[in-house]
Design a protein around this motif. Structure first.
Motif, PDB file in Angstrom:
ATOM      1  N   GLY A  28      20.180  69.290  45.863  1.00 31.71           N
ATOM      2  CA  GLY A  28      20.337  68.386  44.727  1.00 31.71           C
ATOM      3  C   GLY A  28      19.775  68.902  43.421  1.00 31.71           C
ATOM      4  O   GLY A  28      19.773  68.177  42.421  1.00 31.71           O
ATOM      5  N   ALA A  29      19.305  70.156  43.384  1.00 29.68           N
ATOM      6  CA  ALA A  29      18.756  70.690  42.131  1.00 29.68           C
ATOM      7  C   ALA A  29      19.809  70.708  41.027  1.00 29.68           C
ATOM      8  O   ALA A  29      19.504  70.489  39.853  1.00 29.68           O
ATOM      9  N   CYS A  30      21.055  70.948  41.397  1.00 31.17           N
ATOM     10  CA  CYS A  30      22.134  71.004  40.407  1.00 31.17           C
ATOM     11  C   CYS A  30      22.387  69.637  39.780  1.00 31.17           C
ATOM     12  O   CYS A  30      22.768  69.542  38.611  1.00 31.17           O
ATOM     13  N   VAL A  31      22.184  68.578  40.556  1.00 36.57           N
ATOM     14  CA  VAL A  31      22.419  67.222  40.049  1.00 36.57           C
ATOM     15  C   VAL A  31      21.488  66.937  38.881  1.00 36.57           C
ATOM     16  O   VAL A  31      21.892  66.399  37.842  1.00 36.57           O
ATOM     17  N   THR A  32      20.230  67.311  39.043  1.00 32.58           N
ATOM     18  CA  THR A  32      19.244  67.090  37.989  1.00 32.58           C
ATOM     19  C   THR A  32      19.537  67.947  36.767  1.00 32.58           C
ATOM     20  O   THR A  32      19.350  67.510  35.628  1.00 32.58           O
ATOM     21  N   ALA A  33      20.023  69.160  36.992  1.00 38.64           N
ATOM     22  CA  ALA A  33      20.254  70.092  35.884  1.00 38.64           C
ATOM     23  C   ALA A  33      21.483  69.739  35.062  1.00 38.64           C
ATOM     24  O   ALA A  33      21.545  70.046  33.869  1.00 38.64           O
ATOM     25  N   CYS A  34      22.469  69.088  35.660  1.00 38.30           N
ATOM     26  CA  CYS A  34      23.739  68.837  34.974  1.00 38.30           C
ATOM     27  C   CYS A  34      23.563  67.821  33.847  1.00 38.30           C
ATOM     28  O   CYS A  34      23.103  66.700  34.087  1.00 38.30           O
ATOM     29  N   PRO A  35      23.957  68.162  32.613  1.00 37.29           N
ATOM     30  CA  PRO A  35      23.770  67.227  31.488  1.00 37.29           C
ATOM     31  C   PRO A  35      24.822  66.130  31.416  1.00 37.29           C
ATOM     32  O   PRO A  35      24.689  65.203  30.614  1.00 37.29           O
ATOM     33  N   VAL A  36      25.887  66.219  32.240  1.00 37.34           N
ATOM     34  CA  VAL A  36      26.980  65.247  32.138  1.00 37.34           C
ATOM     35  C   VAL A  36      27.252  64.526  33.459  1.00 37.34           C
ATOM     36  O   VAL A  36      28.312  63.923  33.639  1.00 37.34           O
ATOM     37  N   ASN A  37      26.298  64.584  34.387  1.00 40.52           N
ATOM     38  CA  ASN A  37      26.415  63.861  35.668  1.00 40.52           C
ATOM     39  C   ASN A  37      27.718  64.177  36.399  1.00 40.52           C
ATOM     40  O   ASN A  37      28.377  63.284  36.944  1.00 40.52           O
ATOM     41  N   ALA A  38      28.070  65.454  36.419  1.00 40.64           N
ATOM     42  CA  ALA A  38      29.341  65.852  37.029  1.00 40.64           C
ATOM     43  C   ALA A  38      29.221  66.171  38.512  1.00 40.64           C
ATOM     44  O   ALA A  38      30.238  66.395  39.166  1.00 40.64           O
ATOM     45  N   ILE A  39      28.001  66.213  39.063  1.00 46.50           N
ATOM     46  CA  ILE A  39      27.807  66.699  40.429  1.00 46.50           C
ATOM     47  C   ILE A  39      27.352  65.562  41.330  1.00 46.50           C
ATOM     48  O   ILE A  39      26.423  64.819  40.998  1.00 46.50           O
ATOM     49  N   LYS A  40      28.020  65.441  42.479  1.00 48.07           N
ATOM     50  CA  LYS A  40      27.726  64.369  43.429  1.00 48.07           C
ATOM     51  C   LYS A  40      27.712  64.912  44.851  1.00 48.07           C
ATOM     52  O   LYS A  40      28.418  65.886  45.150  1.00 48.07           O
ATOM     53  N   PRO A  41      26.970  64.258  45.763  1.00 46.85           N
ATOM     54  CA  PRO A  41      27.176  64.539  47.187  1.00 46.85           C
ATOM     55  C   PRO A  41      28.603  64.144  47.565  1.00 46.85           C
ATOM     56  O   PRO A  41      29.152  63.184  47.009  1.00 46.85           O
ATOM     57  N   HIS A  42      29.196  64.852  48.506  1.00 42.67           N
ATOM     58  CA  HIS A  42      30.608  64.579  48.800  1.00 42.67           C
ATOM     59  C   HIS A  42      30.813  63.180  49.369  1.00 42.67           C
ATOM     60  O   HIS A  42      31.899  62.611  49.269  1.00 42.67           O
ATOM     61  N   THR A  43      29.761  62.594  49.938  1.00 43.76           N
ATOM     62  CA  THR A  43      29.890  61.246  50.499  1.00 43.76           C
ATOM     63  C   THR A  43      29.921  60.167  49.420  1.00 43.76           C
ATOM     64  O   THR A  43      30.219  59.005  49.715  1.00 43.76           O
ATOM     65  N   LYS A  44      29.615  60.521  48.179  1.00 37.99           N
ATOM     66  CA  LYS A  44      29.599  59.533  47.101  1.00 37.99           C
ATOM     67  C   LYS A  44      30.777  59.686  46.143  1.00 37.99           C
ATOM     68  O   LYS A  44      30.809  59.064  45.086  1.00 37.99           O
TER      69      LYS A  44
END
Length: 475
Positions: free
Chosen positions: A50-66
Motif C-alpha cells: 500500500g505504499a503506492c496508495v499513500t504516494a499517489c496525489p490523485v487517489n488513482a491506486i486501489k486494492p483490486h477488491t475495492k
C-alpha cells in the motif's frame, strides 16, 4: 490482493519511487514512460504493502477488491502490461539529491501550472533555495485548475499537492503579474540567478477551412476554459439550442467536452463547474454529440482510461458503427470497452465517426453544420498507412462545432521560438544564447503527456540549471 492503478493516474511517478519491489512501470528512465497512457502495477510482483496508495496525489491506486464495476477493466489493463516479461532492477533508479555550491540559489518561475509547480518543488529540495512564481492570472495552477474536467475530481486532487508546495515559506507567489508586460526577463535576472519559463501551450491549432470564424464555432480548449470558470472566458456564451453538436478531433479533450455536453447537469452540480456553465447546460437542447476522427478507429487519439470514464457516464450512450469496431483487433482493450458500453432508450448519445475530414463549416450568419469528405486508409510502400480522400461528401447538421485538434505554444518575449514545433529551442531545458533562461513543460517539449509527466520534465530542467549554477555560469 494486488493493487491496481485506475483512470485518474497522472503519471507523476511518485508511486514508482514509493514501491519497495519496483513493480510499477514504466519508470521515468524507461523508454516507454513518455508514451504510456498510464502507469501499471505488476499483479504478480505486488506485495500489497500500500505504499503506492499513500504516494499517489490523485487517489488513482486501489486494492483490486475495492474496484468498482466500471474500474474492473483496469485490473486487466494492469496485468496485460506485463504479459510480455520485461527485465527490471530490484529497485527503481535512485534520483540523487541536488547539491549546490555556497550561496542561496534564487529562481524565478513564469507560470503556475503543473510544470511550474513541479519545477518549484524540485528547486525547493535544495536547502536555502528560494523560488518566486509569476502568474498572469489571479488564481494559480493553470490547466490543473482550468483544464481538467469538473467531474474528474480525483485528477483535480493534484491541486492539494500544489497547495503543499506553495505553502513552503521559501516560495513566494505573485499573482496577477504578467512577465513581458509588468516585468521583463532582464528585471527578473536582477533579483534571481535564473528564470524558468513554464508557460505551457496556451493557444489552439487552427483549423483553416471555410466558415471557421462563424458564430457557433470555437475551440474545445476555449469551451473547457468557459465551463471551468477561466477569467478570460467567463463572459462567453454558447448556443446550445440545436439538438446536435460536432466535435472535430477525438483526443482526451474532445471526449471531455463531449461528455460534459451530453451528461446530466445534475451530476455536475456538486463539482467545481462554473455556475454560468451549469445554468447553460441545464437549458441545453443538445441530444447528440458527434466526435469526428480523420483516421480510423485504431488511430483514435483518446486514451483507454479516458474511454473507460466516458463509457461509464450515467445517462449517456456511446455509439460506434459495427464496421468500425470490427477493424479493431480482439486484443485491443478499446474493442471490449466499446462493445460492453451500456445503452438505454432516452439517453443522450455520443457518436464516434471515423475517416472524415472537415472541408467547410456551413451557414450564413451562424454554423448550421459541417461538410466532410470521406477518407480511406491505404498501405504505403514503407508499410505504414496513409489517408486518401474518396471524394465522397457528407454533411452533418449541428448548431455547435468545437475543434479539438491540439494545443500550440506561443512565442515568449526575448526567447527564441521554433514555429514548426511551437516550442522554445533548448538543450535539456537550457535556452541557448539567452542568459539565465530555462524552459519546462509544454513550451519545452510540446503538448504531450499528462499532468504528472511534467514532473520528470521539470527535474531535467532544474538539474541543468543547478549544473550551470555550480559551474559559475549564473551570476
Amino acid at each position: 490482493m494486488p493493487h491496481v492503478i485506475t483512470q485518474s493516474c497522472c503519471s507523476d511517478a511518485s508511486c514508482v519511487y514509493a514501491c519497495p519491489v519496483n513493480c510499477i512501470h514504466p519508470t521515468p528512465d524507461e523508454p516507454d514512460f513518455h508514451t504510456a497512457q498510464m502507469l501499471y502495477v505488476d499483479p504478480v510482483e505486488c506485495v500489497d504493502c500500500g505504499a503506492c496508495v499513500t504516494a499517489c496525489p490523485v487517489n488513482a491506486i486501489k486494492p483490486h477488491t475495492k474496484l468498482t464495476a466500471a474500474e474492473d477493466v483496469f485490473a486487466t489493463l494492469n496485468a496485460d502490461f506485463y504479459a510480455t516479461p520485461r527485465p527490471r532492477p530490484i529497485l527503481a533508479p535512485v534520483v540523487p539529491p541536488l547539491q549546490v555550491r555556497a550561496g542561496d540559489l534564487r529562481v524565478a518561475i513564469v507560470g503556475s501550472g503543473p510544470a511550474a509547480m513541479y519545477a518549484a518543488e524540485e528547486v525547493l529540495t535544495i536547502p536555502g533555495a528560494r523560488v518566486r512564481i509569476y502568474e498572469r492570472l489571479t488564481q494559480p495552477y493553470g490547466l490543473a485548475r482550468f483544464g481538467v474536467a469538473p467531474d474528474h475530481q480525483r485528477t483535480r486532487g493534484v491541486a492539494r499537492q500544489f497547495d503543499h508546495i506553495a505553502a513552503d515559506p521559501r516560495l513566494e507567489m505573485r499573482l496577477g503579474m504578467e512577465v513581458g508586460t509588468d516585468v521583463t526577463h532582464h528585471d527578473l535576472l536582477t533579483e534571481h540567478h535564473a528564470v524558468i519559463y513554464a508557460v505551457g501551450a496556451s493557444t489552439d491549432r487552427r483549423l483553416d477551412i471555410e466558415g471557421i470564424d462563424l458564430p457557433g464555432v470555437t475551440s474545445a480548449t476555449q469551451f473547457v476554459a468557459w465551463y471551468n470558470g477561466h477569467p478570460d472566458h467567463a463572459d462567453r456564451t454558447f448556443d446550445l439550442s440545436h439538438r446536435r453538436a460536432v466535435v472535430i478531433g477525438n483526443g482526451n479533450v474532445a471526449l471531455d467536452v463531449a461528455r460534459i455536453l451530453a451528461m446530466d447537469p445534475d451530476l455536475l452540480a456538486g463539482t467545481s463547474i462554473a455556475p454560468h456553465a451549469l445554468k447553460a447546460l441545464r437549458d441545453s437542447a443538445i441530444e447528440e454529440v458527434v466526435v469526428i476522427g480523420r483516421r480510423g478507429i485504431e488511430q483514435s487519439a483518446f486514451t483507454v482510461p479516458e474511454l473507460v470514464g466516458l463509457c461509464s457516464t450515467p445517462g449517456v450512450d456511446v455509439v460506434v458503427r459495427d464496421e468500425d469496431l470490427r477493424t479493431l483487433p480482439e486484443s485491443d482493450p478499446r474493442a471490449a470497452i466499446l462493445r460492453a458500453a451500456p445503452r438505454s432508450a432516452g439517453n443522450r448519445r455520443i457518436v464516434f465517426e471515423y475517416l472524415l475530414s472537415p472541408t467547410a463549416i456551413l451557414g450564413q450568419t451562424a454554423a448550421t453544420g459541417v461538410e466532410f469528405v470521406h477518407n480511406e486508409l491505404i498501405a504505403a510502400p514503407d508499410g505504414s498507412t496513409r489517408l486518401k480522400s474518396t471524394g465522397r461528401e457528407r454533411i452533418i447538421e449541428a448548431g455547435l462545432v468545437l475543434t479539438s485538434i491540439g494545443y500550440r505554444g506561443r512565442p515568449v518575449a526575448g526567447l527564441p521560438f521554433d514555429e514548426a514545433t511551437a516550442t522554445v529551442p533548448h538543450q535539456d531545458g537550457r535556452v541557448p544564447q539567452t542568459r539565465g533562461a530555462y524552459v519546462t513543460g509544454w513550451i519545452k517539449r510540446g503538448p504531450t503527456g499528462f499532468i504528472g509527466t511534467n514532473k520528470s520534465c521539470a527535474q531535467e530542467t532544474v538539474r541543468s540549471l543547478v549544473a550551470d549554477y555550480n559551474a559559475g555560469l549564473l551570476a
